[in-house]
Design a protein around this motif. Structure first.
Motif, short mmCIF file in Angstrom:
data_model
loop_
_atom_site.label_atom_id
_atom_site.label_comp_id
_atom_site.label_asym_id
_atom_site.label_seq_id
_atom_site.Cartn_x
_atom_site.Cartn_y
_atom_site.Cartn_z
N LEU A 91 -39.43 3.51 56.45
CA LEU A 91 -39.00 3.08 54.68
C LEU A 91 -40.02 3.16 53.94
N ASN A 92 -41.12 2.18 54.16
CA ASN A 92 -42.16 1.88 53.38
C ASN A 92 -43.27 2.70 53.27
N VAL A 93 -43.45 3.32 54.47
CA VAL A 93 -44.92 4.22 54.34
C VAL A 93 -44.50 5.59 54.54
N LEU A 94 -43.61 6.07 55.40
CA LEU A 94 -43.15 7.40 55.38
C LEU A 94 -42.32 8.18 54.68
N LEU A 95 -41.16 7.52 54.12
CA LEU A 95 -40.20 8.37 52.99
C LEU A 95 -40.96 8.37 51.59
N PRO A 96 -41.61 7.57 51.41
CA PRO A 96 -42.46 8.00 50.00
C PRO A 96 -42.98 9.13 50.02
N ILE A 97 -43.50 9.76 51.15
CA ILE A 97 -44.03 11.17 51.24
C ILE A 97 -43.17 12.08 50.42
N VAL A 98 -41.82 11.93 50.39
CA VAL A 98 -41.08 12.95 49.84
C VAL A 98 -41.36 12.89 48.35
N PHE A 99 -41.27 11.71 47.78
CA PHE A 99 -41.56 11.68 46.36
C PHE A 99 -42.94 12.33 45.89
N ILE A 100 -43.82 12.19 46.72
CA ILE A 100 -45.57 12.68 46.40
C ILE A 100 -45.41 14.09 46.46
N SER A 101 -44.61 14.76 47.60
CA SER A 101 -44.57 16.07 47.97
C SER A 101 -43.77 16.83 46.84
N VAL A 102 -43.02 16.09 46.17
CA VAL A 102 -42.29 16.50 44.77
C VAL A 102 -43.45 16.73 43.58
N LEU A 103 -44.03 15.59 43.52
CA LEU A 103 -45.06 15.62 42.34
C LEU A 103 -46.17 17.00 42.44
N ILE A 104 -46.56 17.12 43.77
CA ILE A 104 -47.49 18.28 44.40
C ILE A 104 -46.66 19.45 43.89
N GLY A 105 -45.49 19.69 44.16
CA GLY A 105 -44.52 20.94 43.86
C GLY A 105 -44.64 21.36 42.44
N ILE A 106 -44.44 20.07 41.74
CA ILE A 106 -44.35 20.27 40.10
C ILE A 106 -45.58 20.86 39.69
#
Length: 393
Positions: A91-106
């Motif tokens: 929850l604290n280390v791996l799932l935040p990857i989802v949000f950072i991936s979105v920023l890279i996509g933008i």
């Protein structure tokens, strides 16, 4: 004394690269020396100056904020699963990857990231003695990931000879994706993550130019970036959200498998030989830890963590380092931390070969053939970056 050990370490790394060189007569000394000097200067600036420390503090605070925002989404979906005060790794280390991936996509969608990657790549090509494509690929690998980067150069994959293809793959394995940098920063000190990112960028070219030297003809030195398929903004968001989630799930699954497997193997080795598997590997890797500037008294334990990273992945090794950090000096912690920040492990061979094969089956088979040589070179890059850091700490 540390400078003498570092010089010996550099000679050993360069010697090990030279032994497997595909064309020893064509190794260019001048760009190698220049890039080592640049590594040292950047390392001093990042770790030993107020400007560098301030920059790292800003970068760490940015990722800290991003992780906070990511935590809002994670808490909304998974809130209540963890007891108060607990911090589950997934929850604290791996799932935040989802949000950072979105920023890279933008940033990709609004064309900011491609411009930055191309500009830095062209600048790098002026000092590394290699082609524009190779330089762009190294920067792009560090920003968008070791498998995704090949999509941006898929038009040229089929035209590349094996030596240039090796360099592209070596860069992808020597760096790490920006999407998981935030996860690393929750496990080791941010200043070592940032320093490793910068050093590995140049280290990949240094080792590749020894193992795989060649000259790119001007007419072949063309950088043609493949644009992503035209999508609507929300289509892109959905794709990057799912991609980020896939990465988190894959890393989580690999951690479950590898941690369990290592625990089982350690137990078996302990019963049969009276020493754990990681402990045995620690003795094998201890000489490399020593030439990286780690004292003899800490070299075996450090070697075990280095070996864990090679045979499993960097997350497993970082977890081990976190549990053992009290037994290491601050300097040793810094050196090992820098070593761990790369994709140099056995599983990356399959990831990179699979990514290339998905775009060009023939070239994917070529990559699979030199997979072990890729891992060998990428591991030397990690050792080289650690040696550079040992001269500064």
């Amino acid at each position: 004394m540390k400078y003498i050990i570092a010089i010996i370490g550099l000679l050993v790394v360069f010697g090990l690269a030279y032994v497997v060189s595909s064309n020893r007569k064509d190794v260019k000394i001048k760009p190698i020396i220049l890039m080592v000097i640049i590594q040292l200067i950047l390392c001093v600036l990042l770790l030993n100056t107020s400007l560098g420390l301030g920059l790292i503090k800003v970068i760490a605070s940015v990722f800290g904020k991003l992780l906070e925002y990511a935590g809002e989404g994670v808490a909304f979906v998974f809130g209540g699963i963890a007891n108060d005060g607990q911090a589950p790794f997934f929850l604290n280390v791996l799932l935040p990857i989802v949000f950072i991936s979105v920023l890279i996509g933008i940033l990709q969608y609004i064309k900011v990231l491609p411009i930055v990657m191309k500009a830095i790549g062209l600048l790098l090509s002026k000092v590394n003695g290699m082609g524009k494509l190779e330089s762009y690929n190294a920067v792009a690998s560090a920003m968008i990931g070791q498998s995704e980067v090949f999509i941006t150069v898929k038009k040229q994959l089929g035209l590349l000879p094996a030596n240039r293809l090796y360099t592209l793959c070596a860069s992808a394995m020597s760096t790490v994706s920006m999407s998981i940098v935030g996860a690393y920063m929750t496990m080791i000190e941010p200043r070592y993550v940032v320093t490793a990112l910068v050093l590995n960028l140049f280290g990949g070219f240094i080792i590749a130019s020894i193992i795989n030297p060649y000259t790119v003809a001007p007419e072949e030195d063309i950088l043609e970036i493949q644009d992503a398929e035209k999508q609507s903004f929300f289509e892109m968001l959905g794709e990057y959200i799912l991609d980020g989630f896939k990465v988190a799930i894959i890393v989580g699954a690999m951690l479950i498998g590898f941690v369990a497997l290592v625990a089982a193997i350690n137990s078996i080795f302990q019963m049969i030989f009276g020493i754990s598997f990681q402990g045995m590997l620690g003795y094998i890797f201890a000489p490399f830890a020593f030439i990286m500037g780690i004292p003899f008294s800490e070299a075996v334990e450090a070697g075990g963590i280095m070996a864990t990273k090679l045979v499993t992945n960097e997350f497993v090794a970082m977890m081990d380092l976190a549990s053992m950090k009290e037994s290491f000096s601050p300097r040793t912690l810094g050196i090992i931390s820098v070593f761990l920040v790369s994709f140099a492990n056995f599983s990356s061979i399959g990831i990179i070969a699979g990514a290339v094969k998905g775009l060009n089956e023939q070239k994917g088979n070529v990559v699979a053939k030199f997979g072990l040589k890729l891992l060998y070179g990428a591991s030397l890059v990690s050792v080289l970056s650690s040696i550079i850091v040992s001269m500064v700490l």
